[in-house]
Design a protein around this motif. Structure first.
Motif, mmCIF file in Angstrom:
data_model
loop_
_atom_site.group_PDB
_atom_site.id
_atom_site.type_symbol
_atom_site.label_atom_id
_atom_site.label_comp_id
_atom_site.label_asym_id
_atom_site.label_seq_id
_atom_site.Cartn_x
_atom_site.Cartn_y
_atom_site.Cartn_z
ATOM 1 N N THR A 17 0.834 -1.208 0.000
ATOM 2 C CA THR A 17 0.000 0.000 0.000
ATOM 3 C C THR A 17 0.866 1.253 0.000
ATOM 4 N N THR A 18 1.967 1.209 0.741
ATOM 5 C CA THR A 18 2.910 2.327 0.728
ATOM 6 C C THR A 18 3.455 2.553 -0.675
ATOM 7 N N VAL A 19 3.865 1.468 -1.336
ATOM 8 C CA VAL A 19 4.414 1.570 -2.691
ATOM 9 C C VAL A 19 3.356 2.104 -3.649
ATOM 10 N N GLU A 20 2.153 1.564 -3.580
ATOM 11 C CA GLU A 20 1.109 1.951 -4.529
ATOM 12 C C GLU A 20 0.664 3.397 -4.331
ATOM 13 N N ASN A 21 0.516 3.828 -3.096
ATOM 14 C CA ASN A 21 0.137 5.220 -2.861
ATOM 15 C C ASN A 21 1.208 6.177 -3.366
ATOM 16 N N HIS A 22 2.462 5.789 -3.213
ATOM 17 C CA HIS A 22 3.553 6.621 -3.720
ATOM 18 C C HIS A 22 3.493 6.722 -5.239
ATOM 19 N N LEU A 23 3.309 5.591 -5.912
ATOM 20 C CA LEU A 23 3.246 5.597 -7.374
ATOM 21 C C LEU A 23 2.043 6.393 -7.871
ATOM 22 N N ALA A 25 0.510 8.845 -6.286
ATOM 23 C CA ALA A 25 0.717 10.269 -6.002
ATOM 24 C C ALA A 25 1.671 10.907 -7.013
ATOM 25 N N GLU A 26 2.689 10.156 -7.417
ATOM 26 C CA GLU A 26 3.689 10.706 -8.329
ATOM 27 C C GLU A 26 3.272 10.645 -9.799
ATOM 28 N N LEU A 27 2.531 9.599 -10.172
ATOM 29 C CA LEU A 27 2.224 9.382 -11.589
ATOM 30 C C LEU A 27 0.799 9.758 -11.966
ATOM 31 N N GLY A 28 -0.079 9.915 -10.976
ATOM 32 C CA GLY A 28 -1.449 10.322 -11.252
ATOM 33 C C GLY A 28 -2.340 9.186 -11.721
ATOM 34 N N GLU A 29 -3.601 9.519 -12.002
ATOM 35 C CA GLU A 29 -4.609 8.525 -12.375
ATOM 36 C C GLU A 29 -4.243 7.793 -13.664
ATOM 37 N N ASN A 30 -3.650 8.499 -14.614
ATOM 38 C CA ASN A 30 -3.337 7.884 -15.897
ATOM 39 C C ASN A 30 -2.017 7.114 -15.881
ATOM 40 N N GLY A 31 -1.097 7.547 -15.037
ATOM 41 C CA GLY A 31 0.220 6.923 -15.036
ATOM 42 C C GLY A 31 0.325 5.662 -14.202
ATOM 43 N N PHE A 32 -0.580 5.502 -13.221
ATOM 44 C CA PHE A 32 -0.541 4.316 -12.353
ATOM 45 C C PHE A 32 -1.839 3.539 -12.498
ATOM 46 N N TRP A 33 -1.716 2.224 -12.634
ATOM 47 C CA TRP A 33 -2.883 1.351 -12.812
ATOM 48 C C TRP A 33 -2.854 0.239 -11.771
ATOM 49 N N ALA A 34 -3.934 0.126 -11.001
ATOM 50 C CA ALA A 34 -4.099 -0.968 -10.040
ATOM 51 C C ALA A 34 -5.317 -1.781 -10.478
ATOM 52 N N PRO A 35 -5.135 -2.829 -11.276
ATOM 53 C CA PRO A 35 -6.270 -3.594 -11.789
ATOM 54 C C PRO A 35 -7.103 -4.214 -10.671
ATOM 55 N N GLY A 36 -8.423 -4.181 -10.845
ATOM 56 C CA GLY A 36 -9.322 -4.802 -9.874
ATOM 57 C C GLY A 36 -9.605 -6.252 -10.221
ATOM 58 N N ALA A 53 -8.757 -6.701 -17.146
ATOM 59 C CA ALA A 53 -7.714 -6.277 -18.074
ATOM 60 C C ALA A 53 -8.082 -5.026 -18.862
ATOM 61 N N THR A 54 -9.019 -4.234 -18.352
ATOM 62 C CA THR A 54 -9.419 -2.999 -19.034
ATOM 63 C C THR A 54 -8.986 -1.803 -18.199
ATOM 64 N N PRO A 55 -7.856 -1.178 -18.542
ATOM 65 C CA PRO A 55 -7.391 -0.026 -17.747
ATOM 66 C C PRO A 55 -8.244 1.205 -18.001
ATOM 67 N N ARG A 56 -8.240 2.112 -17.020
ATOM 68 C CA ARG A 56 -8.997 3.362 -17.165
ATOM 69 C C ARG A 56 -8.331 4.301 -18.156
ATOM 70 N N ALA A 57 -7.015 4.264 -18.203
ATOM 71 C CA ALA A 57 -6.257 5.181 -19.055
ATOM 72 C C ALA A 57 -5.756 4.470 -20.303
ATOM 73 N N ALA A 58 -5.246 5.250 -21.239
ATOM 74 C CA ALA A 58 -4.632 4.675 -22.428
ATOM 75 C C ALA A 58 -3.373 3.906 -22.036
ATOM 76 N N VAL A 59 -3.159 2.774 -22.667
ATOM 77 C CA VAL A 59 -2.013 1.929 -22.339
ATOM 78 C C VAL A 59 -0.701 2.692 -22.456
ATOM 79 N N ALA A 64 3.316 2.537 -14.407
ATOM 80 C CA ALA A 64 3.511 1.599 -13.291
ATOM 81 C C ALA A 64 2.215 0.864 -13.021
ATOM 82 N N ILE A 65 2.336 -0.401 -12.623
ATOM 83 C CA ILE A 65 1.187 -1.261 -12.329
ATOM 84 C C ILE A 65 1.461 -1.986 -11.024
#
Length: 272
Positions: A17-23, A25-36, A53-59, A64-65
């Motif tokens: 969670t620490t790693v993901e929140n950092h990514l 925060a730094e990369l934003g909604e489009n730059g970081f993808w956490a698949p559900g 396998a359907t990301p919110r942002a353009a590939v 970071a994932i």
């Protein structure tokens, strides 16, 4: 050289969670993808791929994932990228104690009830870390897992870990964040998230320590973590000793009875 794509394999209770929140925060909604989850209609164990396998942002914008459901096949969506993999691991018995305390505190914040470590242990899958990696990252269905010998699983663990670029134990989280941040060209400073201390302050839960569990549970815990201990020794402690199967309970036997304890667990947290 192509732009790197970081994939952090998020093992539960290993500072993910620490790693993901950092990514994020730094990369934003489009730059970081956490698949559900792929689905909530059927047990995920029936399937290979567990993630949506359907990301919110353009590939092309994803840098970071990470997440509990990410599988290795996600890399096929990025054929022209340089893949960088990272993982944080934890001594397996300490991980299960942390996971138990976390779940009890989570139930309490929802107005539910805590229950004993013995029930938690029997309701949790044997070799929790091993089967998390085989099921989630390698995307093996449950029916395949129950037919595999421990020696085969150990060989697959070695295959997984040999392909990971950055392996750290939980005490090296800050160093790992610094390393992967350098790969991505972002700030290396991450704020700690989802810590036991913060959750304890909210709930008043008394953290269960290793020295406080019963001798019977201590024996059971060791019997259920032989593959996880091999993973820890081989890839974190750098112990080159080969895997030696122990005369422990077979995985299929614990899986057959586990639904009973899962039902007991559900009733315990609902009614006490």
């Amino acid at each position: 050289m192509s732009e790197p794509l970081l994939i952090h394999i998020h093992v539960p209770k290993c500072a993910g969670t620490t790693v993901e929140n950092h990514l994020h925060a730094e990369l934003g909604e489009n730059g970081f993808w956490a698949p559900g989850k792929r689905t909530r209609k059927f047990p995920l164990g029936w399937f290979g791929r567990k993630y949506n396998a359907t990301p919110r942002a353009a590939v092309k914008d994803i840098r970071a994932i990470s997440g509990h459901f990410v599988g290795r096949s996600v890399e096929d969506m990025f054929p022209d990228r340089r893949i960088v993999r990272s993982i944080i691991l934890r001594e397996p018995e300490a991980l299960l104690l942390s996971y138990y305390n976390y779940r009890m505190m989570r139930y309490m914040t929802r107005g539910q009830n805590a229950y004993g470590f013995s029930l938690f242990l029997r309701a949790t899958r044997q070799n929790f870390i091993t089967h998390f990696l085989l099921e989630r990252w390698l995307e093996l269905p449950w029916i395949q897992l129950i037919h595999m010998r421990d020696e085969q699983k150990a060989a697959l663990l070695d295959e997984i870990m040999a392909s990971v670029d950055h392996v750290a134990h939980i005490g090296e989280t800050d160093q790992l964040v610094g390393t992967i941040s350098e790969e991505l060209g972002i700030s290396p400073l991450a704020q700690r998230r989802n810590t036991a201390e913060a959750n304890q302050q909210m709930t008043g839960w008394k953290i269960l320590r290793a020295g406080e569990i019963s001798e019977a549970d201590r024996i059971e815990l060791k019997a259920r973590t032989n593959l996880d201990r091999y993973l820890w020794r081989r890839w974190v402690l750098k112990d080159g000793a080969p895997f030696r199967p122990e005369p422990a309970r077979r995985f299929v036997q614990t899986e057959i009875v586990r639904p009973r304890y899962q039902c007991e667990r559900r009733l315990a947290r609902m009614f006490g």
